[in-house]
Design a protein around this motif. Sequence first.
Motif, PDB file in Angstrom:
ATOM      1  N   THR A 391     -54.390   3.773   2.386  1.00 55.49           N
ATOM      2  CA  THR A 391     -53.783   4.648   1.375  1.00 55.49           C
ATOM      3  C   THR A 391     -52.622   3.972   0.651  1.00 55.49           C
ATOM      4  O   THR A 391     -51.942   4.606  -0.148  1.00 55.49           O
ATOM      5  CB  THR A 391     -53.276   5.936   2.045  1.00 55.49           C
ATOM      6  OG1 THR A 391     -52.309   5.592   3.047  1.00 55.49           O
ATOM      7  CG2 THR A 391     -54.419   6.710   2.683  1.00 55.49           C
ATOM      8  N   GLU A 461     -60.421   2.940  -4.625  1.00 55.28           N
ATOM      9  CA  GLU A 461     -59.894   4.276  -4.337  1.00 55.28           C
ATOM     10  C   GLU A 461     -59.431   4.295  -2.889  1.00 55.28           C
ATOM     11  O   GLU A 461     -59.965   3.555  -2.051  1.00 55.28           O
ATOM     12  CB  GLU A 461     -60.959   5.354  -4.552  1.00 55.28           C
ATOM     13  CG  GLU A 461     -61.519   5.426  -5.961  1.00 55.28           C
ATOM     14  CD  GLU A 461     -60.487   5.888  -6.973  1.00 55.28           C
ATOM     15  OE1 GLU A 461     -59.503   6.562  -6.558  1.00 55.28           O
ATOM     16  OE2 GLU A 461     -60.639   5.565  -8.162  1.00 55.28           O
ATOM     17  N   TYR A 463     -59.510   4.762   0.721  1.00 54.24           N
ATOM     18  CA  TYR A 463     -60.629   4.987   1.635  1.00 54.24           C
ATOM     19  C   TYR A 463     -61.898   5.368   0.857  1.00 54.24           C
ATOM     20  O   TYR A 463     -62.512   6.407   1.083  1.00 54.24           O
ATOM     21  CB  TYR A 463     -60.283   6.065   2.668  1.00 54.24           C
ATOM     22  CG  TYR A 463     -59.342   5.557   3.747  1.00 54.24           C
ATOM     23  CD1 TYR A 463     -59.556   4.333   4.368  1.00 54.24           C
ATOM     24  CD2 TYR A 463     -58.246   6.304   4.144  1.00 54.24           C
ATOM     25  CE1 TYR A 463     -58.693   3.866   5.342  1.00 54.24           C
ATOM     26  CE2 TYR A 463     -57.373   5.842   5.124  1.00 54.24           C
ATOM     27  CZ  TYR A 463     -57.602   4.620   5.716  1.00 54.24           C
ATOM     28  OH  TYR A 463     -56.756   4.158   6.691  1.00 54.24           O
ATOM     29  N   GLY A 477     -64.517  13.874   3.590  1.00 51.84           N
ATOM     30  CA  GLY A 477     -63.571  13.442   2.569  1.00 51.84           C
ATOM     31  C   GLY A 477     -62.197  14.055   2.710  1.00 51.84           C
ATOM     32  O   GLY A 477     -61.819  14.581   3.782  1.00 51.84           O
ATOM     33  N   TRP A 478     -61.436  14.008   1.623  1.00 54.37           N
ATOM     34  CA  TRP A 478     -60.075  14.520   1.624  1.00 54.37           C
ATOM     35  C   TRP A 478     -60.080  16.047   1.642  1.00 54.37           C
ATOM     36  O   TRP A 478     -60.868  16.679   0.979  1.00 54.37           O
ATOM     37  CB  TRP A 478     -59.335  14.032   0.371  1.00 54.37           C
ATOM     38  CG  TRP A 478     -59.236  12.526   0.277  1.00 54.37           C
ATOM     39  CD1 TRP A 478     -60.021  11.730  -0.489  1.00 54.37           C
ATOM     40  CD2 TRP A 478     -58.352  11.685   0.996  1.00 54.37           C
ATOM     41  NE1 TRP A 478     -59.679  10.416  -0.307  1.00 54.37           N
ATOM     42  CE2 TRP A 478     -58.643  10.364   0.596  1.00 54.37           C
ATOM     43  CE3 TRP A 478     -57.346  11.894   1.934  1.00 54.37           C
ATOM     44  CZ2 TRP A 478     -57.958   9.255   1.107  1.00 54.37           C
ATOM     45  CZ3 TRP A 478     -56.664  10.801   2.437  1.00 54.37           C
ATOM     46  CH2 TRP A 478     -56.967   9.499   2.032  1.00 54.37           C
ATOM     47  N   ARG A 479     -59.183  16.658   2.398  1.00 54.44           N
ATOM     48  CA  ARG A 479     -59.132  18.120   2.502  1.00 54.44           C
ATOM     49  C   ARG A 479     -57.767  18.541   3.030  1.00 54.44           C
ATOM     50  O   ARG A 479     -56.988  17.712   3.474  1.00 54.44           O
ATOM     51  CB  ARG A 479     -60.241  18.655   3.406  1.00 54.44           C
ATOM     52  CG  ARG A 479     -60.211  18.071   4.840  1.00 54.44           C
ATOM     53  CD  ARG A 479     -61.516  18.428   5.564  1.00 54.44           C
ATOM     54  NE  ARG A 479     -61.505  17.957   6.941  1.00 54.44           N
ATOM     55  CZ  ARG A 479     -61.839  16.728   7.321  1.00 54.44           C
ATOM     56  NH1 ARG A 479     -62.223  15.859   6.389  1.00 54.44           N
ATOM     57  NH2 ARG A 479     -61.813  16.383   8.582  1.00 54.44           N
TER      58      ARG A 479
END
Length: 479
Positions: A391, A461, A463, A477-479
Amino acid sequence: MSETPEPPAAPSEAAAPSTPVPATAVPVAGELLPATRRALLHRLARAQSEGRTPSMVGAVVRDGATVWTSGRSMMEGHGPDGDTQYRIGSLTKGFVAVLVMRLRDEGLLDLTDPVERHLPGTVPGGATIAQLLAHTSGLAAETPGPWWERTAGELRPEPADVLGTAPLKHPVGRVHHYSNPGYALLGALVEKVRGRAWGDVLRAEVLEPLGMARTSLLPQAPHAGGWAVHPWADVMQPEPLHDTGLMAPAGQLWSTADDLCRWAAFLAAGDERVLSAASVAEMRTPAAAPAPDWDAGYGLGVQLLRRDGRLLAGHTGSMPGFLAALWVSVEDGVGAVVLTNVTSGPQVATAAADLVAIVAENEPRFPAPWRPRSSADPALLALTGPWYWGTNPFVLRLEAERDIELAALNGRGRGARFRAEPDGTWTGLDGYYAGETLRVVRGDDGEVRHLDLGSFVFTREPYDPDADVPGGVDPDGWR
Protein backbone atom coordinates in the motif's frame (compact mmCIF):
# COMPACT_ATOMS: atom_id res chain seq x y z
CA MET A 1 64.00 4.13 -4.19
CA SER A 2 67.46 5.17 -5.26
CA GLU A 3 67.37 8.87 -4.40
CA THR A 4 69.08 10.10 -1.25
CA PRO A 5 66.79 12.08 1.09
CA GLU A 6 67.76 15.70 1.44
CA PRO A 7 68.28 17.17 4.91
CA PRO A 8 65.62 19.50 6.30
CA ALA A 9 65.89 23.03 5.01
CA ALA A 10 67.36 25.81 7.08
CA PRO A 11 64.89 28.22 8.68
CA SER A 12 65.16 30.65 5.78
CA GLU A 13 64.14 27.85 3.41
CA ALA A 14 61.21 26.65 5.46
CA ALA A 15 58.77 29.02 3.87
CA ALA A 16 60.20 29.75 0.46
CA PRO A 17 63.08 27.63 -0.90
CA SER A 18 65.28 29.50 -3.31
CA THR A 19 65.92 26.75 -5.90
CA PRO A 20 63.82 27.71 -8.93
CA VAL A 21 61.73 25.10 -10.72
CA PRO A 22 59.32 25.99 -13.52
CA ALA A 23 55.81 26.01 -12.12
CA THR A 24 53.42 23.45 -13.58
CA ALA A 25 50.61 25.21 -15.40
CA VAL A 26 47.27 24.83 -13.66
CA PRO A 27 44.04 25.64 -15.50
CA VAL A 28 42.17 28.60 -14.07
CA ALA A 29 38.39 28.68 -14.23
CA GLY A 30 36.16 31.70 -13.67
CA GLU A 31 37.54 34.10 -11.09
CA LEU A 32 36.21 33.99 -7.56
CA LEU A 33 34.55 37.12 -6.24
CA PRO A 34 36.90 39.49 -4.37
CA ALA A 35 35.00 38.98 -1.11
CA THR A 36 35.38 35.21 -1.45
CA ARG A 37 39.10 35.47 -2.14
CA ARG A 38 39.59 37.70 0.89
CA ALA A 39 37.63 35.29 3.10
CA LEU A 40 39.82 32.41 1.90
CA LEU A 41 43.03 34.34 2.55
CA HIS A 42 41.80 35.40 5.99
CA ARG A 43 41.03 31.77 6.91
CA LEU A 44 44.46 30.64 5.75
CA ALA A 45 46.17 33.48 7.62
CA ARG A 46 44.32 32.53 10.82
CA ALA A 47 45.35 28.90 10.45
CA GLN A 48 49.03 29.80 9.98
CA SER A 49 49.07 32.30 12.82
CA GLU A 50 47.03 30.38 15.37
CA GLY A 51 48.73 27.10 14.43
CA ARG A 52 52.20 28.64 14.92
CA THR A 53 53.64 27.10 11.78
CA PRO A 54 56.61 28.29 9.69
CA SER A 55 54.57 28.29 6.49
CA MET A 56 51.25 27.22 5.03
CA VAL A 57 49.78 27.05 1.54
CA GLY A 58 46.14 26.64 0.60
CA ALA A 59 44.32 26.13 -2.69
CA VAL A 60 40.79 25.69 -3.96
CA VAL A 61 39.61 23.79 -7.02
CA ARG A 62 36.15 24.34 -8.49
CA ASP A 63 34.59 22.22 -11.23
CA GLY A 64 37.96 20.65 -12.00
CA ALA A 65 40.10 23.79 -12.20
CA THR A 66 42.19 25.66 -9.63
CA VAL A 67 40.59 29.00 -8.80
CA TRP A 68 42.63 30.19 -5.80
CA THR A 69 46.07 29.57 -4.31
CA SER A 70 47.84 31.50 -1.58
CA GLY A 71 50.57 31.05 1.00
CA ARG A 72 51.58 32.48 4.37
CA SER A 73 54.97 32.38 6.02
CA MET A 74 56.86 33.36 9.15
CA MET A 75 59.13 35.38 6.85
CA GLU A 76 57.69 38.51 5.30
CA GLY A 77 57.66 38.33 1.52
CA HIS A 78 58.68 34.66 1.35
CA GLY A 79 55.39 32.81 1.33
CA PRO A 80 55.13 29.43 -0.39
CA ASP A 81 53.21 29.07 -3.63
CA GLY A 82 51.36 26.29 -5.39
CA ASP A 83 54.62 24.77 -6.66
CA THR A 84 56.28 24.36 -3.25
CA GLN A 85 56.53 20.72 -2.21
CA TYR A 86 55.38 19.53 1.21
CA ARG A 87 55.27 16.03 2.61
CA ILE A 88 51.63 14.84 2.49
CA GLY A 89 51.71 11.82 4.81
CA SER A 90 48.63 9.62 4.67
CA LEU A 91 47.24 11.30 1.57
CA THR A 92 49.61 8.74 0.03
CA LYS A 93 47.10 6.02 0.93
CA GLY A 94 44.58 7.29 -1.59
CA PHE A 95 47.13 6.95 -4.37
CA VAL A 96 47.94 3.38 -3.35
CA ALA A 97 44.22 2.59 -3.21
CA VAL A 98 43.81 3.81 -6.81
CA LEU A 99 46.58 1.45 -7.93
CA VAL A 100 44.77 -1.45 -6.24
CA MET A 101 41.43 -0.47 -7.80
CA ARG A 102 43.09 -0.40 -11.21
CA LEU A 103 44.26 -3.98 -10.68
CA ARG A 104 40.71 -4.93 -9.71
CA ASP A 105 39.22 -3.24 -12.76
CA GLU A 106 41.73 -5.05 -14.98
CA GLY A 107 40.62 -8.40 -13.52
CA LEU A 108 44.02 -9.13 -11.98
CA LEU A 109 42.56 -9.48 -8.50
CA ASP A 110 39.30 -9.19 -6.60
CA LEU A 111 38.81 -7.03 -3.55
CA THR A 112 37.36 -10.06 -1.77
CA ASP A 113 40.60 -12.01 -2.30
CA PRO A 114 42.40 -12.91 0.91
CA VAL A 115 45.70 -11.04 0.99
CA GLU A 116 47.41 -14.40 1.54
CA ARG A 117 46.46 -15.41 -2.00
CA HIS A 118 48.81 -12.79 -3.42
CA LEU A 119 51.28 -12.33 -0.56
CA PRO A 120 51.66 -15.75 1.10
CA GLY A 121 52.71 -15.76 4.71
CA THR A 122 51.84 -12.15 5.48
CA VAL A 123 48.39 -11.52 6.97
CA PRO A 124 46.86 -14.01 9.38
CA GLY A 125 43.12 -14.44 9.83
CA GLY A 126 42.09 -14.36 6.18
CA ALA A 127 41.87 -10.56 5.87
CA THR A 128 40.89 -9.45 2.38
CA ILE A 129 42.25 -6.74 0.12
CA ALA A 130 39.09 -4.69 0.67
CA GLN A 131 39.57 -4.91 4.42
CA LEU A 132 43.12 -3.60 4.11
CA LEU A 133 41.84 -0.71 1.99
CA ALA A 134 39.09 0.12 4.50
CA HIS A 135 41.18 -0.43 7.67
CA THR A 136 38.93 -3.28 8.85
CA SER A 137 41.60 -6.01 8.62
CA GLY A 138 42.22 -6.03 12.39
CA LEU A 139 45.91 -5.23 11.87
CA ALA A 140 47.86 -3.07 14.31
CA ALA A 141 47.85 0.68 13.81
CA GLU A 142 51.65 0.92 13.77
CA THR A 143 54.77 -1.19 13.28
CA PRO A 144 56.75 -2.62 16.16
CA GLY A 145 59.23 -0.01 17.45
CA PRO A 146 61.09 2.14 16.74
CA TRP A 147 58.68 4.81 15.49
CA TRP A 148 58.70 4.21 11.73
CA GLU A 149 57.98 7.83 10.73
CA ARG A 150 61.23 9.11 12.29
CA THR A 151 63.57 6.22 11.47
CA ALA A 152 65.15 4.79 8.34
CA GLY A 153 63.36 2.10 6.39
CA GLU A 154 66.47 -0.09 6.57
CA LEU A 155 65.39 -0.94 10.13
CA ARG A 156 62.40 -2.82 8.63
CA PRO A 157 63.79 -4.71 5.63
CA GLU A 158 61.17 -7.50 5.59
CA PRO A 159 57.35 -7.63 5.89
CA ALA A 160 57.76 -9.44 9.18
CA ASP A 161 59.53 -6.34 10.52
CA VAL A 162 56.51 -4.24 9.52
CA LEU A 163 53.92 -6.55 11.07
CA GLY A 164 55.66 -8.00 14.11
CA THR A 165 54.86 -11.30 15.79
CA ALA A 166 51.26 -10.46 16.79
CA PRO A 167 49.87 -8.12 14.11
CA LEU A 168 46.16 -8.79 14.69
CA LYS A 169 44.65 -6.51 17.31
CA HIS A 170 40.96 -7.05 16.46
CA PRO A 171 38.85 -9.76 14.82
CA VAL A 172 39.14 -9.50 11.04
CA GLY A 173 36.36 -7.47 9.46
CA ARG A 174 34.65 -6.51 12.73
CA VAL A 175 35.82 -2.96 13.46
CA HIS A 176 37.47 -0.01 11.76
CA HIS A 177 41.00 0.22 13.15
CA TYR A 178 43.37 2.46 11.20
CA SER A 179 46.44 0.49 10.10
CA ASN A 180 49.57 1.95 8.54
CA PRO A 181 51.17 -1.51 8.09
CA GLY A 182 48.07 -2.54 6.15
CA TYR A 183 48.94 -0.01 3.46
CA ALA A 184 52.56 -1.17 3.43
CA LEU A 185 51.14 -4.56 2.43
CA LEU A 186 48.97 -2.98 -0.27
CA GLY A 187 52.09 -1.38 -1.76
CA ALA A 188 53.77 -4.80 -1.70
CA LEU A 189 50.67 -6.26 -3.38
CA VAL A 190 50.93 -3.74 -6.23
CA GLU A 191 54.60 -4.61 -6.66
CA LYS A 192 53.86 -8.35 -6.70
CA VAL A 193 51.09 -8.12 -9.31
CA ARG A 194 52.77 -5.50 -11.53
CA GLY A 195 56.32 -6.83 -11.14
CA ARG A 196 57.68 -3.31 -10.57
CA ALA A 197 58.28 -0.96 -7.65
CA TRP A 198 55.00 0.62 -6.55
CA GLY A 199 56.47 4.11 -6.93
CA ASP A 200 57.30 3.44 -10.57
CA VAL A 201 53.80 2.08 -11.14
CA LEU A 202 52.32 5.16 -9.48
CA ARG A 203 54.33 7.49 -11.69
CA ALA A 204 53.39 5.74 -14.93
CA GLU A 205 49.74 4.91 -14.22
CA VAL A 206 48.52 7.84 -12.10
CA LEU A 207 50.84 10.81 -11.74
CA GLU A 208 51.83 11.23 -15.38
CA PRO A 209 48.29 10.84 -16.80
CA LEU A 210 46.96 13.39 -14.28
CA GLY A 211 49.81 15.83 -14.94
CA MET A 212 51.15 15.59 -11.38
CA ALA A 213 54.82 16.14 -12.24
CA ARG A 214 55.64 17.63 -8.84
CA THR A 215 54.52 14.65 -6.77
CA SER A 216 57.36 12.32 -5.77
CA LEU A 217 58.57 9.77 -3.24
CA LEU A 218 61.44 12.00 -2.12
CA PRO A 219 61.59 15.82 -1.93
CA GLN A 220 62.45 17.82 -5.01
CA ALA A 221 63.30 21.52 -4.80
CA PRO A 222 61.64 23.83 -4.20
CA HIS A 223 60.36 22.13 -1.07
CA ALA A 224 59.65 23.12 2.51
CA GLY A 225 61.71 21.82 5.40
CA GLY A 226 59.93 20.04 8.24
CA TRP A 227 59.88 21.62 11.69
CA ALA A 228 58.77 20.96 15.25
CA VAL A 229 57.56 24.02 17.19
CA HIS A 230 57.88 23.94 20.97
CA PRO A 231 54.41 23.69 22.56
CA TRP A 232 55.10 26.34 25.23
CA ALA A 233 57.60 28.66 23.53
CA ASP A 234 58.00 30.30 20.14
CA VAL A 235 61.10 28.31 19.19
CA MET A 236 61.54 25.41 16.79
CA GLN A 237 63.91 22.68 15.60
CA PRO A 238 64.15 20.66 12.36
CA GLU A 239 62.61 17.21 12.10
CA PRO A 240 64.59 14.28 10.63
CA LEU A 241 63.84 13.17 7.09
CA HIS A 242 64.08 9.50 6.16
CA ASP A 243 63.14 7.18 3.36
CA THR A 244 60.64 4.92 5.16
CA GLY A 245 61.28 1.89 2.94
CA LEU A 246 58.54 -0.74 3.07
CA MET A 247 56.31 1.69 4.98
CA ALA A 248 56.41 4.27 2.19
CA PRO A 249 52.91 3.40 0.84
CA ALA A 250 51.50 4.54 4.19
CA GLY A 251 52.83 8.11 4.01
CA GLN A 252 55.96 8.79 1.95
CA LEU A 253 54.75 11.10 -0.83
CA TRP A 254 55.62 14.76 -1.32
CA SER A 255 53.40 17.02 -3.38
CA THR A 256 52.32 20.57 -4.10
CA ALA A 257 49.07 22.47 -3.83
CA ASP A 258 48.93 22.68 -7.63
CA ASP A 259 49.30 18.92 -8.04
CA LEU A 260 46.84 18.15 -5.27
CA CYS A 261 44.22 20.32 -6.92
CA ARG A 262 44.48 17.93 -9.86
CA TRP A 263 44.11 15.05 -7.42
CA ALA A 264 41.04 16.67 -5.86
CA ALA A 265 39.46 17.06 -9.30
CA PHE A 266 40.16 13.37 -9.95
CA LEU A 267 38.60 12.29 -6.65
CA ALA A 268 35.45 14.19 -7.58
CA ALA A 269 34.97 12.94 -11.13
CA GLY A 270 37.47 10.21 -11.99
CA ASP A 271 39.51 10.12 -15.18
CA GLU A 272 39.21 7.30 -17.72
CA ARG A 273 42.98 7.33 -18.22
CA VAL A 274 43.41 6.36 -14.56
CA LEU A 275 40.16 5.13 -12.99
CA SER A 276 36.53 5.40 -14.02
CA ALA A 277 34.10 7.73 -12.29
CA ALA A 278 32.18 4.68 -11.05
CA SER A 279 35.26 3.15 -9.41
CA VAL A 280 36.23 6.46 -7.81
CA ALA A 281 32.67 6.81 -6.49
CA GLU A 282 33.06 3.30 -5.03
CA MET A 283 36.15 4.52 -3.19
CA ARG A 284 34.12 7.42 -1.76
CA THR A 285 31.40 5.07 -0.43
CA PRO A 286 31.59 4.02 3.25
CA ALA A 287 33.16 0.58 3.32
CA ALA A 288 31.95 -0.23 6.82
CA ALA A 289 28.39 0.60 7.80
CA PRO A 290 28.54 3.89 9.75
CA ALA A 291 26.22 4.81 12.60
CA PRO A 292 22.96 6.54 11.59
CA ASP A 293 24.25 9.93 12.77
CA TRP A 294 27.83 9.41 11.60
CA ASP A 295 30.09 12.40 11.01
CA ALA A 296 33.27 10.55 10.00
CA GLY A 297 33.81 7.36 8.04
CA TYR A 298 36.14 5.61 5.62
CA GLY A 299 35.75 4.24 2.13
CA LEU A 300 38.52 2.54 0.14
CA GLY A 301 41.58 4.67 0.74
CA VAL A 302 39.38 7.74 1.21
CA GLN A 303 38.33 9.44 4.44
CA LEU A 304 34.75 10.71 4.66
CA LEU A 305 33.51 13.64 6.72
CA ARG A 306 30.04 15.11 7.22
CA ARG A 307 30.25 18.74 8.25
CA ASP A 308 27.41 21.25 8.42
CA GLY A 309 25.28 19.10 6.13
CA ARG A 310 28.05 18.76 3.55
CA LEU A 311 29.63 15.40 2.63
CA LEU A 312 33.39 15.68 2.16
CA ALA A 313 35.75 13.05 0.78
CA GLY A 314 39.54 13.12 0.82
CA HIS A 315 42.23 12.47 3.41
CA THR A 316 44.39 14.04 6.07
CA GLY A 317 48.08 13.37 6.50
CA SER A 318 50.88 13.87 8.99
CA MET A 319 54.56 13.05 9.13
CA PRO A 320 57.13 14.56 11.48
CA GLY A 321 57.42 18.16 10.37
CA PHE A 322 54.37 18.18 8.09
CA LEU A 323 50.56 18.23 8.09
CA ALA A 324 48.23 18.04 5.10
CA ALA A 325 44.52 17.92 4.35
CA LEU A 326 42.44 17.62 1.20
CA TRP A 327 38.64 17.62 1.02
CA VAL A 328 36.22 17.51 -1.90
CA SER A 329 32.50 18.21 -1.92
CA VAL A 330 31.26 16.43 -5.04
CA GLU A 331 27.82 18.01 -4.75
CA ASP A 332 29.25 21.53 -4.63
CA GLY A 333 31.98 20.85 -7.18
CA VAL A 334 34.53 22.34 -4.76
CA GLY A 335 37.72 20.95 -3.26
CA ALA A 336 40.43 22.45 -1.04
CA VAL A 337 44.00 21.68 -0.02
CA VAL A 338 46.00 22.91 2.99
CA LEU A 339 49.69 22.03 3.45
CA THR A 340 52.01 23.10 6.26
CA ASN A 341 55.47 22.25 7.58
CA VAL A 342 55.07 21.66 11.30
CA THR A 343 54.64 18.47 13.31
CA SER A 344 51.53 19.54 15.23
CA GLY A 345 49.41 22.55 16.03
CA PRO A 346 47.44 23.74 13.00
CA GLN A 347 44.02 22.15 12.50
CA VAL A 348 44.55 21.63 8.78
CA ALA A 349 41.56 19.31 8.35
CA THR A 350 39.25 21.97 9.74
CA ALA A 351 40.93 24.71 7.71
CA ALA A 352 40.57 22.77 4.43
CA ALA A 353 36.92 22.03 5.19
CA ASP A 354 36.38 25.72 5.90
CA LEU A 355 37.90 26.69 2.54
CA VAL A 356 35.40 24.39 0.82
CA ALA A 357 32.53 25.90 2.78
CA ILE A 358 33.59 29.49 2.06
CA VAL A 359 33.41 28.95 -1.69
CA ALA A 360 30.35 26.68 -1.64
CA GLU A 361 28.34 29.07 0.53
CA ASN A 362 29.48 32.39 -0.93
CA GLU A 363 29.37 31.24 -4.54
CA PRO A 364 26.94 28.29 -4.69
CA ARG A 365 27.06 26.12 -7.76
CA PHE A 366 24.57 26.99 -10.47
CA PRO A 367 22.37 24.01 -11.32
CA ALA A 368 22.67 22.74 -14.86
CA PRO A 369 19.88 24.13 -17.03
CA TRP A 370 16.95 21.81 -17.55
CA ARG A 371 16.87 20.35 -21.03
CA PRO A 372 14.50 17.77 -22.50
CA ARG A 373 15.73 14.30 -23.33
CA SER A 374 17.08 13.71 -26.82
CA SER A 375 14.54 10.96 -27.37
CA ALA A 376 11.55 9.37 -25.67
CA ASP A 377 11.20 5.59 -25.74
CA PRO A 378 7.43 4.88 -25.52
CA ALA A 379 8.08 1.65 -23.60
CA LEU A 380 10.04 3.56 -20.96
CA LEU A 381 7.57 6.40 -20.79
CA ALA A 382 4.84 3.85 -20.11
CA LEU A 383 6.69 2.81 -16.94
CA THR A 384 6.72 6.28 -15.40
CA GLY A 385 4.24 7.43 -12.78
CA PRO A 386 2.86 5.83 -9.62
CA TRP A 387 3.62 2.29 -8.42
CA TYR A 388 2.76 0.60 -5.14
CA TRP A 389 4.71 -1.72 -2.91
CA GLY A 390 1.82 -3.19 -1.00
CA THR A 391 0.00 0.00 0.00
CA ASN A 392 3.05 2.25 -0.01
CA PRO A 393 3.01 4.71 -2.95
CA PHE A 394 6.10 5.26 -5.12
CA VAL A 395 6.74 7.19 -8.30
CA LEU A 396 9.04 6.14 -11.12
CA ARG A 397 10.77 8.92 -13.04
CA LEU A 398 12.87 8.66 -16.17
CA GLU A 399 16.34 10.26 -15.93
CA ALA A 400 19.31 10.77 -18.24
CA GLU A 401 18.90 8.61 -21.33
CA ARG A 402 17.69 5.36 -19.82
CA ASP A 403 18.35 5.66 -16.08
CA ILE A 404 15.43 5.81 -13.67
CA GLU A 405 14.58 6.87 -10.13
CA LEU A 406 12.08 5.17 -7.84
CA ALA A 407 11.05 7.47 -5.00
CA ALA A 408 8.59 7.08 -2.12
CA LEU A 409 5.78 9.63 -2.41
CA ASN A 410 5.16 9.84 1.33
CA GLY A 411 8.86 9.89 2.27
CA ARG A 412 8.55 6.68 4.27
CA GLY A 413 9.81 4.16 1.72
CA ARG A 414 13.13 3.07 0.31
CA GLY A 415 13.89 4.86 -2.91
CA ALA A 416 16.90 4.69 -5.18
CA ARG A 417 18.37 5.67 -8.51
CA PHE A 418 18.98 2.92 -11.04
CA ARG A 419 21.43 2.52 -13.91
CA ALA A 420 20.19 0.91 -17.12
CA GLU A 421 21.88 -2.35 -18.11
CA PRO A 422 22.25 -3.78 -21.64
CA ASP A 423 19.85 -6.67 -20.88
CA GLY A 424 16.94 -4.31 -20.18
CA THR A 425 17.20 -4.42 -16.38
CA TRP A 426 18.39 -1.69 -14.01
CA THR A 427 20.94 -1.82 -11.16
CA GLY A 428 20.44 0.16 -7.94
CA LEU A 429 23.01 2.87 -7.32
CA ASP A 430 22.32 3.98 -3.76
CA GLY A 431 20.50 3.35 -0.51
CA TYR A 432 18.91 0.03 0.41
CA TYR A 433 18.70 -1.10 -3.21
CA ALA A 434 22.33 -0.42 -4.14
CA GLY A 435 23.46 -3.30 -6.35
CA GLU A 436 19.98 -4.85 -6.52
CA THR A 437 18.25 -5.59 -9.84
CA LEU A 438 15.02 -3.97 -10.98
CA ARG A 439 13.23 -5.70 -13.86
CA VAL A 440 9.95 -5.38 -15.68
CA VAL A 441 7.73 -8.50 -15.58
CA ARG A 442 5.38 -8.90 -18.53
CA GLY A 443 2.51 -11.30 -19.15
CA ASP A 444 2.08 -13.62 -22.11
CA ASP A 445 0.37 -10.76 -23.95
CA GLY A 446 3.47 -8.55 -23.55
CA GLU A 447 1.76 -6.15 -21.17
CA VAL A 448 3.54 -5.03 -18.00
CA ARG A 449 2.32 -7.03 -14.97
CA HIS A 450 4.56 -5.56 -12.29
CA LEU A 451 8.09 -4.48 -11.39
CA ASP A 452 10.34 -6.89 -9.53
CA LEU A 453 12.97 -5.30 -7.28
CA GLY A 454 14.99 -7.89 -5.42
CA SER A 455 11.80 -10.04 -5.10
CA PHE A 456 9.67 -7.06 -4.01
CA VAL A 457 6.66 -6.61 -6.28
CA PHE A 458 5.58 -3.12 -7.32
CA THR A 459 2.10 -2.89 -8.87
CA ARG A 460 0.09 -0.15 -10.58
CA GLU A 461 -2.65 -0.36 -7.93
CA PRO A 462 -2.31 -1.18 -4.22
CA TYR A 463 -2.40 -4.99 -4.05
CA ASP A 464 -3.49 -5.24 -7.67
CA PRO A 465 -5.46 -8.52 -7.97
CA ASP A 466 -4.23 -8.96 -11.56
CA ALA A 467 -0.57 -8.87 -10.54
CA ASP A 468 1.55 -11.63 -9.06
CA VAL A 469 1.47 -10.31 -5.51
CA PRO A 470 3.33 -12.73 -3.20
CA GLY A 471 0.84 -14.45 -0.92
CA GLY A 472 -2.07 -13.49 -3.18
CA VAL A 473 -4.81 -10.89 -2.71
CA ASP A 474 -8.04 -11.40 -0.79
CA PRO A 475 -10.69 -12.18 -3.47
CA ASP A 476 -13.24 -9.98 -1.69
CA GLY A 477 -11.00 -6.95 -2.28
CA TRP A 478 -11.10 -3.72 -0.33
CA ARG A 479 -13.99 -3.34 2.15
